[in-house]
Scaffold this motif. Structure first.
Motif: not given
Length: 481
Positions: A255-266
């Motif tokens: 879930a952390t990995w998915s959250t990271l991808l969803a936060s991009l681009p940044r």
């Protein structure tokens, strides 16, 4: 009658350029090698159909055997890439082949376009320069185009003549130059593709075949990269869930990995891994996927990925960049980029439509960048037979790392089946890209090559490979354990 002398001269010229045309070897010192080596050159026609046309000097080096009476079959090593020069990594090869070097010469060949052999080098992005310079795909593509145009002005700049098929014909000229009737052929990564093509063209010249990290000719590299990187990442996430310490520290890593991808681009602020400068950088999903893929190559780096992913999801990207940059060679022994694209654009790009669906998280960006670069790249001729792996007439050993993100066991298994009953496929479940460096594997490879008979070679015990564990996940101090 009057034309006969001219025809004779042309025939002699063809023999000189297509044959060994050996300059006497001379003593030389190689990086990382303690003892004196012998270096030589064979002169080859750039285009075999034009023996009177431009030529390329193929550089090779011989690490002499320690024994007074060495075995007649030297070990010939083919490096990876495509684009890596073998002579530049002589020290590493000597360490990998140490025991073999006691009884056999070790021959290193810089394939055409690599190392010192008509190099097709581009000005790689400066590892000490701003991170933004290497993170922009448009800038990378423009730099590659500029490099290609510069190289095409060189006497050997017709990029159509830098294919695996032609490169291994140069290798056979080196074999003849060193006076070997047969060789023990060792290829790593892309070098396995070159070794397979060498055996296809010159089966009578191979005594043993060792392929470490198998990249068969039908792999369609840009498409396979996404699929194989996805499998390696999924394997890491699975391993974390099964590891008590990792699961306790990172209980929801997927879930952390998915959250990271969803936060991009940044836009993020981070520390340059080499210079220590603080920089501001626009980080895209594709860039993060590329960083993660790079960190998956070596299990020791991979073990720190859960922590790096968790940190990045919290906005701290220093660890992820540091892991990815761990593989950069600061001594300039990198990949000859234009050779890399000359090979891929000729051999893989035309078959892109037959490739696989991209991996879930890695997408098609890698393949898309190659497609853009290959659109205008001069393409060499590749014979249809190149893509067929033929049965091996001699014992063949294939090595695969179970955690390899680029040449995982599925490629080795398919190739071993095509090579037939004299092929053995050994999988080290906990290893990454490159298995030869593992101590017990290295010793077994020595026994495989050193065996007097084919039956003895095929009977060598590689059982230790199955016992090699994946490195434990790195759990930073602090927090739950």
């Amino acid at each position: 009658m009057s034309g006969r002398p001219l025809r004779l001269l042309a025939a002699l010229a063809a023999l000189v350029l297509a044959g060994p045309a050996v300059a006497a070897t001379q003593a030389c010192r190689l990086p990382g090698v303690e003892h004196e080596a012998r270096c030589g050159i064979v002169k080859r026609a750039l285009d075999p159909a034009r023996p009177d046309g431009p030529t390329v000097d193929i550089h090779y080096a011989v690490l002499p055997a320690v024994a007074r009476r060495p075995k007649p079959d030297p070990v010939l090593f083919l490096a990876g890439g495509p684009g890596q020069g073998a002579i530049d990594i002589a020290g590493t090869v000597q360490r990998l082949m140490g025991r073999l070097g006691s009884r056999r010469d070790i021959v290193l060949v810089d394939l055409r376009g690599t190392g010192r052999s008509a190099p097709l080098d581009c000005a790689d992005s400066d590892p000490l320069g701003p991170l933004a310079a290497g993170a922009d795909p448009a800038r990378r593509l423009a730099a590659l185009k500029s490099c290609r145009e510069r190289l095409q002005k060189l006497p050997y700049g017709d990029l159509r003549f830098f294919t695996t098929t032609l490169a291994v014909q140069d290798v056979d000229a080196v074999r003849r130059a060193v006076g070997a009737e047969r060789i023990d052929l060792v290829g790593v990564s892309y070098g396995t593709r070159a070794a397979l093509e060498y055996q296809r063209q010159f089966p009578q010249a191979v005594r043993r075949l060792v392929l470490d990290g198998v990249a068969p000719p039908d792999m369609v590299l840009p498409a396979a990269v996404s699929v194989d990187a996805q499998a390696a990442l999924d394997g890491l996430l699975d391993a974390c869930e099964l590891d008590t310490a990792c699961r306790a520290r990172f209980p929801a890593l997927r879930a952390t990995w998915s959250t990271l991808l969803a936060s991009l681009p940044r836009e993020v602020e981070l520390t340059h891994p080499f210079t220590g400068r603080r920089e501001t950088l626009a980080v895209s999903r594709d860039l993060v996927a590329s960083l993660v893929r790079q960190a998956l190559y070596v299990p020791a780096w991979t073990s720190a990925l859960p922590a790096a992913i968790a940190e990045a999801a919290a906005g701290r990207f220093d660890g992820l960049f540091a892991l990815a940059f761990s593989g950069l060679d600061m001594r300039g022994r990198g990949i000859a980029q234009a050779l890399h694209f000359s090979v891929i654009c000729a051999e893989d790009a035309p078959r892109a439509a037959s490739g696989e669906a991209p991996g879930r998280d890695f997408g098609s960006t890698f393949a898309d960048e190659y497609a853009a670069a290959c659109r205008d790249w001069p393409r060499g001729e590749v014979p249809p037979a190149f893509y067929r792996v033929v049965p091996s007439p001699v014992p063949a050993l294939l090595l695969s790392g179970g955690a390899d993100p680029v040449t995982p066991p599925r490629h080795g298994a398919r190739t071993a089946a095509a090579l037939g009953p004299k092929a053995r496929h050994v999988v080290a479940p906990g290893a990454g890209h490159g298995v030869l460096a593992v101590g017990c594997i290295r010793d077994a490879v020595f026994r495989f090559i050193d065996a007097e008979t084919e039956a003895d070679a095929l009977a060598v015990d590689f059982g230790c490979a199955a016992t090699l564990p994946r490195p434990a996940v790195f759990v930073p101090p602090g927090g739950p354990r």
